[in-house]
Write an enzyme that holds these catalytic residues in place. Structure first.
Site, PDB file in Angstrom:
ATOM      1  N   GLU A  47       0.866  -1.164   0.000  1.00 48.34           N
ATOM      2  CA  GLU A  47       0.000   0.000   0.000  1.00 48.34           C
ATOM      3  C   GLU A  47       0.914   1.229   0.000  1.00 48.34           C
ATOM      4  OE1 GLU A  47      -2.728   0.261   3.282  1.00 48.34           O
ATOM      5  OE2 GLU A  47      -3.474   2.209   2.586  1.00 48.34           O
ATOM      6  N   ARG A 274       4.727 -12.563   9.954  1.00 44.55           N
ATOM      7  CA  ARG A 274       5.480 -11.370   9.560  1.00 44.55           C
ATOM      8  C   ARG A 274       6.812 -11.335  10.305  1.00 44.55           C
ATOM      9  NH1 ARG A 274       3.480  -6.106   9.733  1.00 44.55           N
ATOM     10  NH2 ARG A 274       1.619  -6.891   8.786  1.00 44.55           N
ATOM     11  N   LYS A 284       4.177   0.962   9.744  1.00 47.10           N
ATOM     12  CA  LYS A 284       4.344   2.204   8.995  1.00 47.10           C
ATOM     13  C   LYS A 284       3.805   3.396   9.768  1.00 47.10           C
ATOM     14  CE  LYS A 284       2.810   0.344   5.119  1.00 47.10           C
ATOM     15  NZ  LYS A 284       2.443   0.043   3.730  1.00 47.10           N
TER      16      LYS A 284
HETATM   17  P1  ATP Z   1       2.783  -2.290   8.246  1.00 46.55           P
HETATM   18  O1  ATP Z   1       1.952  -3.218   9.077  1.00 46.55           O
HETATM   19  O2  ATP Z   1       4.240  -2.342   8.516  1.00 46.55           O
HETATM   20  O3  ATP Z   1       2.289  -0.911   8.215  1.00 46.55           O
HETATM   21  P2  ATP Z   1       1.422  -3.285   5.978  1.00 46.55           P
HETATM   22  O4  ATP Z   1       1.138  -4.719   6.092  1.00 46.55           O
HETATM   23  O5  ATP Z   1       0.289  -2.387   6.226  1.00 46.55           O
HETATM   24  O6  ATP Z   1       2.695  -2.894   6.810  1.00 46.55           O
HETATM   25  P3  ATP Z   1       1.523  -3.282   3.151  1.00 46.55           P
HETATM   26  O7  ATP Z   1       2.015  -2.206   2.268  1.00 46.55           O
HETATM   27  O8  ATP Z   1       0.089  -3.596   3.162  1.00 46.55           O
HETATM   28  O9  ATP Z   1       2.028  -2.930   4.588  1.00 46.55           O
HETATM   29  O10 ATP Z   1       2.363  -4.603   2.914  1.00 46.55           O
HETATM   30  C1  ATP Z   1       2.697  -5.123   1.671  1.00 46.55           C
HETATM   31  C2  ATP Z   1       3.043  -6.571   1.825  1.00 46.55           C
HETATM   32  O11 ATP Z   1       4.132  -6.726   2.708  1.00 46.55           O
HETATM   33  C3  ATP Z   1       1.895  -7.355   2.400  1.00 46.55           C
HETATM   34  O12 ATP Z   1       1.772  -8.554   1.666  1.00 46.55           O
HETATM   35  C4  ATP Z   1       2.286  -7.604   3.816  1.00 46.55           C
HETATM   36  O13 ATP Z   1       1.717  -8.787   4.278  1.00 46.55           O
HETATM   37  C5  ATP Z   1       3.823  -7.672   3.709  1.00 46.55           C
HETATM   38  N1  ATP Z   1       4.434  -7.271   4.967  1.00 46.55           N
HETATM   39  C6  ATP Z   1       4.230  -6.137   5.668  1.00 46.55           C
HETATM   40  N2  ATP Z   1       4.936  -6.140   6.805  1.00 46.55           N
HETATM   41  C7  ATP Z   1       5.616  -7.310   6.848  1.00 46.55           C
HETATM   42  C8  ATP Z   1       6.523  -7.915   7.777  1.00 46.55           C
HETATM   43  N3  ATP Z   1       6.875  -7.307   8.906  1.00 46.55           N
HETATM   44  N4  ATP Z   1       7.021  -9.125   7.472  1.00 46.55           N
HETATM   45  C9  ATP Z   1       6.686  -9.742   6.330  1.00 46.55           C
HETATM   46  N5  ATP Z   1       5.842  -9.238   5.422  1.00 46.55           N
HETATM   47  C10 ATP Z   1       5.305  -8.029   5.664  1.00 46.55           C
HETATM   48 MG    MG Z   2      -1.485  -3.560   4.824  1.00 43.28          MG
END
Ligand code: ATP
Ligand code: MG
Length: 570
Positions: A47, A274, A284
């Site tokens: 995102e 994760r 984020k």
């Molecule tokens: P955050 O929780 O850090 O704000 P998010 O999941 O909202 O991150 P996205 O941009 O939606 O961020 O994530 C893109 C991809 O990266 C998704 O498939 C998510 O599952 C994966 N992802 C995000 N954080 C992690 C992590 N700590 N370890 C592994 N994969 C991750």
């Molecule tokens: Mg997300």
């Protein structure tokens, strides 16, 4: 090695073959069954509401890695369904970071917003099939009626609206007749499901906001859950890998596909744990807070776990990829020791980067019996781990800087560096002996006086005299000034979220996470360029900062030399 039947067991080949993780097992099973025509197609779906971090890097390495391994493809798809928090700056940084990590989506760069027209049609299909309705209630009323997992929810009074009325209202939502939040389109599933996500989730909401790609074309936007699986379907994704918090969304992911698509092909959502790192925050929202409130200098501050921060700190793509590989893929949440990441960069840089001499904390040393105007060029080895790295010359003269810590006036017995009447070798140079010290009026040592033995020049073979210690130095006349930024962990607590009552993760910030010092470095660093990396002998790995210029050299310390992780695991 053979057993009694002559069958090969534990052959070296088998031992070296890494075992498959649970997702690879699923993929191999699917390949065996020729599911989806034997295609393997993954995607990375960020995102664009922040910069990527090391957790995303794990997901990137894994998704692109699976595509590589199974001869498949991996798409980059921006999951841009929320016009309010998303920005082009983030899109650009994400693209740059993934390229820098070394992955290539070829011509498969997509945006969920590319599918808004199709998603709108699918929403109409659900309405026509009696599987979605417009709810006029406020979001508070709706969430109140959802109740809790153990208590069945209450059906909305609008749940049984006639199809025609729903179609008309949805069309009018689309035409911009209603305010934000005045109405919402909900899927009609099951208000008593034990899974809260199945209790008539919202699928379209009104948002009068301009979108970074579709501009003002839309004032209604699809929800994440309604978008993700269908986007996977439209792109031909076979394995849609996401993190564990989406496990409870999976029935909804499947419900939409069940109700919208036909045919044999279908994407499958699989969840993995994760990445969490000790001493690090990864969300984020929290990273944004640190950036916006000025706790760090920006998204690429070298103390942040963002990919751009790690890059500026001196991490290489290889070190991040190796780290991702090494931590593997788990089904349960866990916390990885940040020292493992540091171990990974040391390992990589050790083989790759040249050594140089730099004095971080200078103390003047005069060699009394060395001629005043003489300069010698000494041979120095660039990288003992790499034969092809060659040699360079470093200037040596009568007055040098050494590290303050390498001299002690009254040393303990096992101190093998310089002290009155003791001898050390100067790296690539001579053996010297301390004969005197000069102090200022406060008694602080400001100079060390020595004599040298001309027969002991390194590599000359003239003398076989040996001493226990070797110290590094630079020539005062030839040394360059450099600013060195010494970074430490950004948080003092292993789990930064564990804060005292009434305080948050920011109360755990390490007040000494950045120390800036002025140093002296050897003259060969005159023309360094941003992102170049060096080992400062005995000190650590350093990377030229993006703000460095020939007039003002700036180095970031990536990691000190000592590998605490390797030690702990001995
Ligand atoms: P955050 O929780 O850090 O704000 P998010 O999941 O909202 O991150 P996205 O941009 O939606 O961020 O994530 C893109 C991809 O990266 C998704 O498939 C998510 O599952 C994966 N992802 C995000 N954080 C992690 C992590 N700590 N370890 C592994 N994969 C991750
Ligand atoms: Mg997300």
């Amino acid at each position: 090695m053979s057993n009694s039947q002559g069958k090969k067991v534990n052959s070296k080949e088998n031992l070296n073959k890494p075992s498959l993780n649970f997702i690879e097992n699923i993929i191999e099973e699917d390949l065996k069954n020729h599911k989806n025509e034997g295609r393997i197609h993954t995607r990375f779906p960020p995102e664009p509401n922040g910069y990527l971090h090391i957790g995303h890097a794990k997901s990137i390495c894994f998704n692109f890695g699976l595509a590589e391994k199974y001869n498949g493809m991996c798409n980059l798809r921006f999951d841009d369904t929320n016009p309010v928090k998303e920005e082009v700056e983030y899109v650009d940084s994400i693209i740059e970071d993934i390229k820098w990590l070394g992955f290539d989506w070829e011509d498969r760069l997509f945006y969920a917003s590319d599918y808004f027209d199709q998603l709108y049609k699918w929403a109409i299909k659900l309405i026509k099939d009696g599987k979605a309705y417009i709810d006029d209630q406020t979001s508070e009323q709706i969430s109140e009626q959802r109740k809790t997992p153990t208590k069945p929810g209450i059906e909305s009074p609008f749940r049984n609206r006639p199809v025609e009325e729903n179609l008309d209202l949805f069309e009018r939502m689309h035409a911009g007749e209603f305010e934000d939040g005045a109405k919402v389109l909900r899927a009609k599933i099951d208000m008593s499901s034990p899974n809260m996500h199945m209790r008539d989730p919202a699928i379209y909401r009104i948002k009068h906001a301009s979108h970074h790609r579709t501009g003002n074309k839309w004032c209604i936007y699809p929800m994440y859950d309604f978008t993700h699986g269908q986007s996977d379907y439209l792109e031909g994704i076979t394995h849609s890998i996401c993190t564990l918090e989406f496990e409870v969304h999976r029935p909804l992911y499947d419900w939409f596909l069940d109700n919208l698509i036909e045919g044999k092909y279908r994407p499958r959502q699989i969840e993995f744990a994760r990445l969490n790192l000790s001493y690090t925050v990864m969300s984020k929202r929290k990273l944004l807070e640190l950036v916006e409130e000025g706790y760090v200098s920006g998204w690429d501050d070298p103390r942040l776990p963002t990919i751009s921060g790690l890059r500026r700190r001196g991490y290489t793509p290889e070190s991040i990829r190796n780290f991702s590989e090494r931590i593997g893929v788990a089904k349960r949440d866990n916390v990885i020791d940040v020292a493992l990441l540091e171990h990974s960069i040391r390992n990589d840089l050790n083989k790759k980067v040249n050594r140089i001499l730099a004095v971080l904390n200078p103390l003047k040393l005069v060699i009394l019996n060395y001629p005043e105007n003489k300069t010698e060029e000494l041979d120095a080895i660039n990288n003992p781990e790499d034969e092809n790295a060659g040699k360079r010359k470093i200037p040596f003269s009568r007055v040098l800087y050494i590290e303050k810590d390498d001299f002690m006036e009254d040393p303990p017995r096992k101190f093998f560096r310089l002290a009155p009447e003791r001898e050390v070798r100067l790296r690539y140079g001579y053996i010297i002996k301390c004969v005197d010290v000069v102090k200022d009026k406060n008694g602080k040592i400001i100079e060390v006086h020595c004599t040298y033995d001309p027969e002991t020049k390194s590599g000359s073979g003239k003398s076989d005299k040996k001493v226990k210690g070797t110290i590094h130095w630079v020539s005062v006349e030839h040394a360059l000034d450099a600013e060195v930024r010494l970074y430490d962990r950004l948080f003092v607590n292993e789990n930064p979220d564990k804060a005292e009552e009434g305080k948050d993760f920011k109360s755990n910030i390490n007040p000494e996470s950045l120390k800036i010092i002025n140093c002296k470095v050897e003259p060969s660093l005159k023309d360094v360029k941003p992102e170049e990396k060096y080992q400062f002998e005995r000190q650590g790995y350093f990377c030229v900062d993006k703000e460095s210029t020939p007039d003002k050299l700036i180095f970031n310390r990536t990691v000190p030399l000592r590998d605490s992780w390797a030690k702990r695991n001995k």
